[in-house]
Scaffold this motif. Sequence first.
Motif, PDB file in Angstrom:
ATOM      1  N   LEU A 154      59.673 -90.875   8.165  1.00  0.00           N
ATOM      2  CA  LEU A 154      60.330 -91.165   9.490  1.00  0.00           C
ATOM      3  C   LEU A 154      60.499 -92.899   9.693  1.00  0.00           C
ATOM      4  CD1 LEU A 154      58.867 -89.006  11.932  1.00  0.00           C
ATOM      5  CD2 LEU A 154      61.038 -89.406  12.629  1.00  0.00           C
ATOM      6  N   GLU A 155      58.950 -93.341   9.674  1.00  0.00           N
ATOM      7  CA  GLU A 155      58.962 -94.805   9.612  1.00  0.00           C
ATOM      8  C   GLU A 155      59.588 -95.756   8.399  1.00  0.00           C
ATOM      9  OE1 GLU A 155      54.897 -95.943   9.658  1.00  0.00           O
ATOM     10  OE2 GLU A 155      54.369 -94.799  11.350  1.00  0.00           O
ATOM     11  N   ASN A 156      60.212 -95.189   7.129  1.00  0.00           N
ATOM     12  CA  ASN A 156      61.016 -95.755   6.328  1.00  0.00           C
ATOM     13  C   ASN A 156      62.128 -95.455   6.467  1.00  0.00           C
ATOM     14  OD1 ASN A 156      58.770 -98.077   4.502  1.00  0.00           O
ATOM     15  ND2 ASN A 156      58.023 -95.984   4.768  1.00  0.00           N
ATOM     16  N   ASP A 157      62.731 -94.080   7.943  1.00  0.00           N
ATOM     17  CA  ASP A 157      64.418 -94.470   7.999  1.00  0.00           C
ATOM     18  C   ASP A 157      64.852 -93.306   6.601  1.00  0.00           C
ATOM     19  OD1 ASP A 157      64.519 -94.868  10.428  1.00  0.00           O
ATOM     20  OD2 ASP A 157      65.211 -97.272   9.478  1.00  0.00           O
ATOM     21  N   ILE A 158      64.140 -92.511   6.221  1.00  0.00           N
ATOM     22  CA  ILE A 158      64.583 -91.683   4.986  1.00  0.00           C
ATOM     23  C   ILE A 158      64.649 -89.986   5.041  1.00  0.00           C
ATOM     24  CG2 ILE A 158      63.421 -90.554   2.678  1.00  0.00           C
ATOM     25  CD1 ILE A 158      61.120 -92.447   2.383  1.00  0.00           C
ATOM     26  N   ALA A 159      64.053 -89.768   6.232  1.00  0.00           N
ATOM     27  CA  ALA A 159      64.130 -88.295   6.871  1.00  0.00           C
ATOM     28  C   ALA A 159      63.873 -88.180   8.421  1.00  0.00           C
ATOM     29  CB  ALA A 159      63.375 -87.422   5.838  1.00  0.00           C
ATOM     30  N   CYS A 160      64.403 -87.026   8.989  1.00  0.00           N
ATOM     31  CA  CYS A 160      63.465 -86.989  10.619  1.00  0.00           C
ATOM     32  C   CYS A 160      63.638 -85.446  10.683  1.00  0.00           C
ATOM     33  CB  CYS A 160      63.844 -87.902  11.153  1.00  0.00           C
ATOM     34  SG  CYS A 160      65.969 -87.344  11.514  1.00  0.00           S
ATOM     35  N   GLY A 161      63.082 -84.695  11.693  1.00  0.00           N
ATOM     36  CA  GLY A 161      63.619 -83.139  11.939  1.00  0.00           C
ATOM     37  C   GLY A 161      62.981 -82.454  10.794  1.00  0.00           C
ATOM     38  N   LYS A 162      63.364 -81.339  10.097  1.00  0.00           N
ATOM     39  CA  LYS A 162      63.240 -80.493   9.440  1.00  0.00           C
ATOM     40  C   LYS A 162      63.802 -81.051   7.377  1.00  0.00           C
ATOM     41  CE  LYS A 162      65.026 -76.208  11.957  1.00  0.00           C
ATOM     42  NZ  LYS A 162      66.023 -75.058  12.278  1.00  0.00           N
ATOM     43  N   LYS A 163      64.280 -82.101   7.820  1.00  0.00           N
ATOM     44  CA  LYS A 163      64.456 -82.178   6.284  1.00  0.00           C
ATOM     45  C   LYS A 163      63.239 -83.488   5.762  1.00  0.00           C
ATOM     46  CE  LYS A 163      69.166 -84.018   6.976  1.00  0.00           C
ATOM     47  NZ  LYS A 163      70.095 -84.835   7.332  1.00  0.00           N
ATOM     48  N   ILE A 164      61.874 -83.640   7.187  1.00  0.00           N
ATOM     49  CA  ILE A 164      60.554 -84.522   6.061  1.00  0.00           C
ATOM     50  C   ILE A 164      60.143 -82.696   5.722  1.00  0.00           C
ATOM     51  CG2 ILE A 164      58.757 -84.008   7.326  1.00  0.00           C
ATOM     52  CD1 ILE A 164      59.993 -86.119   9.928  1.00  0.00           C
ATOM     53  N   GLY A 165      60.032 -81.530   6.185  1.00  0.00           N
ATOM     54  CA  GLY A 165      59.319 -81.051   5.492  1.00  0.00           C
ATOM     55  C   GLY A 165      60.166 -80.427   4.057  1.00  0.00           C
ATOM     56  N   TYR A 166      61.624 -80.384   4.134  1.00  0.00           N
ATOM     57  CA  TYR A 166      62.393 -80.363   2.972  1.00  0.00           C
ATOM     58  C   TYR A 166      61.918 -81.801   1.551  1.00  0.00           C
ATOM     59  CZ  TYR A 166      66.197 -79.968  -0.259  1.00  0.00           C
ATOM     60  OH  TYR A 166      67.064 -79.401  -1.440  1.00  0.00           O
ATOM     61  N   VAL A 167      62.046 -82.772   1.906  1.00  0.00           N
ATOM     62  CA  VAL A 167      61.706 -83.715   1.489  1.00  0.00           C
ATOM     63  C   VAL A 167      59.963 -83.539   0.809  1.00  0.00           C
ATOM     64  CG1 VAL A 167      61.189 -86.698   0.870  1.00  0.00           C
ATOM     65  CG2 VAL A 167      63.173 -85.811   2.475  1.00  0.00           C
ATOM     66  N   LEU A 168      59.302 -83.637   1.618  1.00  0.00           N
ATOM     67  CA  LEU A 168      57.787 -83.117   1.128  1.00  0.00           C
ATOM     68  C   LEU A 168      57.859 -82.029   0.038  1.00  0.00           C
ATOM     69  CD1 LEU A 168      55.637 -83.697   4.565  1.00  0.00           C
ATOM     70  CD2 LEU A 168      55.908 -85.378   2.160  1.00  0.00           C
ATOM     71  N   GLU A 169      58.159 -80.814   0.172  1.00  0.00           N
ATOM     72  CA  GLU A 169      58.312 -79.921  -0.060  1.00  0.00           C
ATOM     73  C   GLU A 169      58.773 -80.139  -2.032  1.00  0.00           C
ATOM     74  OE1 GLU A 169      56.943 -76.511  -0.303  1.00  0.00           O
ATOM     75  OE2 GLU A 169      56.211 -77.328   1.989  1.00  0.00           O
ATOM     76  N   LYS A 170      60.089 -81.017  -2.189  1.00  0.00           N
ATOM     77  CA  LYS A 170      60.634 -81.702  -3.124  1.00  0.00           C
ATOM     78  C   LYS A 170      59.954 -82.011  -3.464  1.00  0.00           C
ATOM     79  CE  LYS A 170      64.461 -78.983  -3.285  1.00  0.00           C
ATOM     80  NZ  LYS A 170      64.512 -78.383  -4.906  1.00  0.00           N
ATOM     81  N   LEU A 171      58.642 -83.107  -2.683  1.00  0.00           N
ATOM     82  CA  LEU A 171      58.237 -84.368  -3.682  1.00  0.00           C
ATOM     83  C   LEU A 171      57.036 -83.287  -4.287  1.00  0.00           C
ATOM     84  CD1 LEU A 171      57.858 -86.710  -1.128  1.00  0.00           C
ATOM     85  CD2 LEU A 171      58.874 -86.729  -3.305  1.00  0.00           C
ATOM     86  N   LEU A 172      55.906 -82.433  -3.918  1.00  0.00           N
ATOM     87  CA  LEU A 172      54.905 -82.225  -4.271  1.00  0.00           C
ATOM     88  C   LEU A 172      55.224 -81.383  -4.926  1.00  0.00           C
ATOM     89  CD1 LEU A 172      52.684 -80.699  -3.693  1.00  0.00           C
ATOM     90  CD2 LEU A 172      53.644 -78.549  -2.878  1.00  0.00           C
ATOM     91  N   GLU A 173      56.968 -80.558  -6.167  1.00  0.00           N
ATOM     92  CA  GLU A 173      57.172 -79.569  -6.982  1.00  0.00           C
ATOM     93  C   GLU A 173      57.495 -80.552  -8.151  1.00  0.00           C
ATOM     94  OE1 GLU A 173      61.237 -78.568  -6.484  1.00  0.00           O
ATOM     95  OE2 GLU A 173      60.669 -77.193  -4.923  1.00  0.00           O
ATOM     96  N   HIS A 174      57.144 -82.329  -7.812  1.00  0.00           N
ATOM     97  CA  HIS A 174      57.394 -83.385  -8.728  1.00  0.00           C
ATOM     98  C   HIS A 174      56.317 -83.770  -8.767  1.00  0.00           C
ATOM     99  CE1 HIS A 174      58.763 -86.795 -10.941  1.00  0.00           C
ATOM    100  NE2 HIS A 174      57.623 -87.415 -10.478  1.00  0.00           N
TER     101      HIS A 174
END
Length: 414
Positions: free
Chosen positions: A373-393
């Motif tokens: 949020l603080e880095n204007d990368i994602a908000c709302g439901k997109k936060i969970g999606y981004v974190l899951e993709k990061l975990l996959e990596h």
Amino acid sequence: MKLVIDSGAKEIIRKIELNGYEAFIVGGCVRDIIMSKTPNDWDITTSALPEDIINIFEKTIPTGLKHGTVTVLFGSSHYEVTTYRIDGEYVDMRHPEHVEYSKNIIDDLSRRDFTINAMAYNEEIGLIDKFNGVEDINKRLVRCVGNPDMRFDEDALRILRAIRFSAKLNFDIEENTYKSIASKANNLKKVSFERINSELEGIIKYSPDRLCILDNIGVSKWLFNGYIFRKDELELSKKIDYIPCEYQESYAQSAKKAMIFNRMDTESLTKMLKALRYSSKEILYTQKVHSLLINESFDNILNEKISYFDLKIEIKNIISSIGNIDLSKYAIYSKFIIKYKNPSVCFDVFNDIIDKGEAYLVSHLKINGRDLLENDIACGKKIGYVLEKLLEHIIYNPQDNKKEILLNLSKKIK
């Protein structure tokens, strides 16, 4: 025969006798001492009435006055003290409609379920064994006190209790008792699922292979939706007790159920567990193990030619999908057992993951939703999606679990 009694039970008996009444330890604690086991509970039976016990002892709880039971608090322990009684008619196959107090210990022992539980002892009189419980212990038999048909008509749950005792003690069920169990099996339909659940868990815990008895007496048809047990699978599920990690009973029980019912689809399994009044947590644990057992996408862990790196990836993915490392160990162990493989190498991988602090859950990432949020990368439901993709990596690249790297990676995720 001289038995060693718990100091608290001994003192309670002494005080009761000083007031002019009889008192004995009774039931399972007597059986356990004779079998050189440590009793979990110390039950006492007495000729004193409940109001007498309340007057004799300073700290008591009237836990079951209707049936003559008072709990005596002695030190940090609780002791159930029950007046000798004769049970009235069992109209609901659970509790007698009324009880009649007695002055005769034999009357009290006569109403009990099995001979191995119908013995009493105190240091002055010694062992009272009217129904040959010691003989049945030596013969390793579960036998009803008196007429087995009467015992199972009084309380149908005794059918499952007989099977549980045979599982816990590794005893056989005496022939006439078994015949009565088979003829009275339908009585179990009148017993609540909450009570059935408790006995089933005992059978599964101690010796799940005894569940075959439920097939033999026709109970599986309605209790488990017609599921037929296979003795080889029941025997395999016992290996869960030897899992090389800290023992977690709820996880072990869930893994056993998942293995026992591994040929049942998940929807049917869930429906059955709900009907049997399992808790939401227990159902969830069982579902997670069962899902792994039937999920072919994780079958790579069963491939002996898989590389150590790929095996670690598979295991981290499994932990991530299950969400709990200890439950994951039971799940993977179960999968290996079902496929007749040696799971020891998996626990080397588990230890390696833990020792190196590698991430397998989103919570292990060196970045969180606030950072996005603080880095204007994602908000709302997109936060969970981004974190899951990061975990996959990170599961494939544990060395990248650094905040700066993860922020840069997250900017590239669409």
